[in-house]
Design a protein around this motif. Structure first.
Motif, PDB file in Angstrom:
ATOM      1  N   THR A  49       0.835  -1.211   0.000  1.00  0.00           N
ATOM      2  CA  THR A  49       0.000   0.000   0.000  1.00  0.00           C
ATOM      3  C   THR A  49       0.863   1.251   0.000  1.00  0.00           C
ATOM      4  O   THR A  49       0.621   2.198  -0.754  1.00  0.00           O
ATOM      5  CB  THR A  49      -0.925   0.007   1.229  1.00  0.00           C
ATOM      6  OG1 THR A  49      -1.757  -1.159   1.195  1.00  0.00           O
ATOM      7  CG2 THR A  49      -1.789   1.251   1.237  1.00  0.00           C
ATOM      8  N   LYS A  86       2.640   1.691  -3.337  1.00  0.00           N
ATOM      9  CA  LYS A  86       1.751   2.237  -4.368  1.00  0.00           C
ATOM     10  C   LYS A  86       1.576   3.739  -4.194  1.00  0.00           C
ATOM     11  O   LYS A  86       1.567   4.495  -5.178  1.00  0.00           O
ATOM     12  CB  LYS A  86       0.388   1.536  -4.305  1.00  0.00           C
ATOM     13  CG  LYS A  86       0.403   0.087  -4.798  1.00  0.00           C
ATOM     14  CD  LYS A  86      -0.966  -0.546  -4.634  1.00  0.00           C
ATOM     15  CE  LYS A  86      -0.971  -1.994  -5.103  1.00  0.00           C
ATOM     16  NZ  LYS A  86      -2.295  -2.625  -4.912  1.00  0.00           N
ATOM     17  N   ALA A 106      -3.601   5.826 -14.647  1.00  0.00           N
ATOM     18  CA  ALA A 106      -3.859   4.385 -14.718  1.00  0.00           C
ATOM     19  C   ALA A 106      -2.975   3.738 -15.770  1.00  0.00           C
ATOM     20  O   ALA A 106      -2.405   2.660 -15.540  1.00  0.00           O
ATOM     21  CB  ALA A 106      -5.332   4.137 -15.015  1.00  0.00           C
ATOM     22  N   VAL A 142      -2.665  -0.007 -14.248  1.00  0.00           N
ATOM     23  CA  VAL A 142      -3.802  -0.517 -13.490  1.00  0.00           C
ATOM     24  C   VAL A 142      -5.087  -0.022 -14.133  1.00  0.00           C
ATOM     25  O   VAL A 142      -5.084   0.860 -14.986  1.00  0.00           O
ATOM     26  CB  VAL A 142      -3.754  -0.055 -12.010  1.00  0.00           C
ATOM     27  CG1 VAL A 142      -2.512  -0.592 -11.329  1.00  0.00           C
ATOM     28  CG2 VAL A 142      -3.823   1.476 -11.909  1.00  0.00           C
ATOM     29  N   HIS A 143      -6.225  -0.594 -13.707  1.00  0.00           N
ATOM     30  CA  HIS A 143      -7.522  -0.163 -14.194  1.00  0.00           C
ATOM     31  C   HIS A 143      -7.846   1.222 -13.627  1.00  0.00           C
ATOM     32  O   HIS A 143      -7.362   1.618 -12.565  1.00  0.00           O
ATOM     33  CB  HIS A 143      -8.591  -1.174 -13.763  1.00  0.00           C
ATOM     34  CG  HIS A 143      -9.909  -0.972 -14.437  1.00  0.00           C
ATOM     35  ND1 HIS A 143     -10.880  -0.126 -13.942  1.00  0.00           N
ATOM     36  CD2 HIS A 143     -10.421  -1.505 -15.575  1.00  0.00           C
ATOM     37  CE1 HIS A 143     -11.925  -0.150 -14.734  1.00  0.00           C
ATOM     38  NE2 HIS A 143     -11.683  -0.988 -15.746  1.00  0.00           N
ATOM     39  N   SER A 171     -10.509   2.408 -12.199  1.00  0.00           N
ATOM     40  CA  SER A 171     -11.142   2.386 -10.880  1.00  0.00           C
ATOM     41  C   SER A 171     -10.107   2.122  -9.783  1.00  0.00           C
ATOM     42  O   SER A 171     -10.204   2.665  -8.672  1.00  0.00           O
ATOM     43  CB  SER A 171     -12.237   1.313 -10.829  1.00  0.00           C
ATOM     44  OG  SER A 171     -11.699   0.029 -11.105  1.00  0.00           O
ATOM     45  N   THR A 172      -9.109   1.305 -10.116  1.00  0.00           N
ATOM     46  CA  THR A 172      -8.030   1.036  -9.156  1.00  0.00           C
ATOM     47  C   THR A 172      -7.204   2.295  -8.926  1.00  0.00           C
ATOM     48  O   THR A 172      -6.846   2.632  -7.784  1.00  0.00           O
ATOM     49  CB  THR A 172      -7.120  -0.092  -9.672  1.00  0.00           C
ATOM     50  OG1 THR A 172      -7.901  -1.279  -9.865  1.00  0.00           O
ATOM     51  CG2 THR A 172      -6.002  -0.383  -8.676  1.00  0.00           C
ATOM     52  N   ARG A 175      -9.039   4.627  -6.636  1.00  0.00           N
ATOM     53  CA  ARG A 175      -8.963   4.184  -5.235  1.00  0.00           C
ATOM     54  C   ARG A 175      -7.606   4.525  -4.629  1.00  0.00           C
ATOM     55  O   ARG A 175      -7.495   4.843  -3.443  1.00  0.00           O
ATOM     56  CB  ARG A 175      -9.218   2.678  -5.133  1.00  0.00           C
ATOM     57  CG  ARG A 175     -10.684   2.280  -5.303  1.00  0.00           C
ATOM     58  CD  ARG A 175     -10.940   0.871  -4.789  1.00  0.00           C
ATOM     59  NE  ARG A 175     -10.139  -0.123  -5.482  1.00  0.00           N
ATOM     60  CZ  ARG A 175     -10.510  -0.741  -6.600  1.00  0.00           C
ATOM     61  NH1 ARG A 175     -11.701  -0.448  -7.146  1.00  0.00           N
ATOM     62  NH2 ARG A 175      -9.737  -1.630  -7.171  1.00  0.00           N
TER      63      ARG A 175
END
Length: 248
Positions: A4, A7, A26, A31-32, A34-35, A38
């Motif tokens: 975490t 990232k 993204a 990454v996607h 939505s990821t 977040r």
């Protein structure tokens, strides 16, 4: 380093190169969308990043504040060290430098005196707010709302028979500290430890740091502490002047 945290660091490093939309970030992070969103939200909530009117995320001013705080703390310790050393050499006692960091008062430097035993305090350790001379002078000079926030969250634990354990009594004690311009710790945290502390104003006149001198003895000798007060005050003044403070 946890995944975490790694990232979050990756996001900050990516945005440091240029502001980016969620989609751009993204793609760069692989990454996607939505990821990526977040990943961004906690950083935005903490003020570490911000979303501009163009929809792009960029680094936030909270990072500037944190970076400046690190620099300020490093500057204080570097500037103060020779003066702390001189005080320790002259008195053969232990000297502490404490500073308000966020909502804690922390020991940022300590020089062991030649004639004293080791005490509980450590560099990086939070100062007991209601017992330490250094914390008292800083608290006494804080704006009322800031002082209230610190004291409302503080537990007034009894450590010795001399500890002030009532908030109302301690607040009255701080009024006297402000009047005197210095504070003492008369065996309030450790039974044999007595301290005297003086605040260090910065270039703006704010008093967010303090120097204290520690003596270890079976009984409090207030006249002796009073004799040491002049040396502690001279040290605090020398550090303040080195930091750019100009006495009125």
């Amino acid at each position: 380093m946890s995944k975490t945290v790694a990232k979050a660091v990756h996001v900050l490093e990516t945005l440091a190169s240029a502001p980016k939309t969620v989609a751009e970030l993204a793609r760069e992070l692989g990454v996607h969308g939505s990821t990526a969103l977040r990943m961004l939200q906690p950083l935005a909530d903490g003020g570490l990043i911000t979303r501009g009117p163009d929809g792009r995320y960029r680094l936030g001013f909270r990072l500037v504040e944190l970076g400046q705080q690190v620099l300020d703390e490093m500057d204080l310790r570097a500037v103060a060290r020779p003066h702390l050393t001189s005080l320790a050499d002259a008195t053969r006692l232990t000297v502490h430098l404490a500073q308000l960091v966020d909502d804690q008062i922390v020991y940022v430097d300590k020089i062991e005196g030649a004639a004293s035993i080791r005490t509980w305090s450590r560099i990086g350790r939070a100062v007991p707010l209601h017992t330490a001379a250094a914390s008292k002078v800083i608290l006494a000079a804080l704006p009322a709302d800031h002082r209230d926030r610190l004291l409302s969250a503080h537990a007034f634990t009894r450590y010795t028979e001399r500890t002030i354990t009532g908030e109302a009594e301690f607040r009255a004690h701080l009024v006297e500290v402000a009047r005197l311009g210095y504070a003492t710790d008369q065996a309030e945290f450790e039974r044999l430890v007595h301290c005297i502390g003086v605040g260090i104003p910065d270039v703006t006149g704010q008093l967010l740091a303090a120097v204290s001198l520690t003596t270890v003895r079976a009984d409090t000798d207030l006249p002796e502490l009073g004799c040491l007060l002049g040396q502690v005050r001279d040290t605090a003044t020398a550090i303040a002047v080195a930091l750019g403070h100009q006495a009125s």
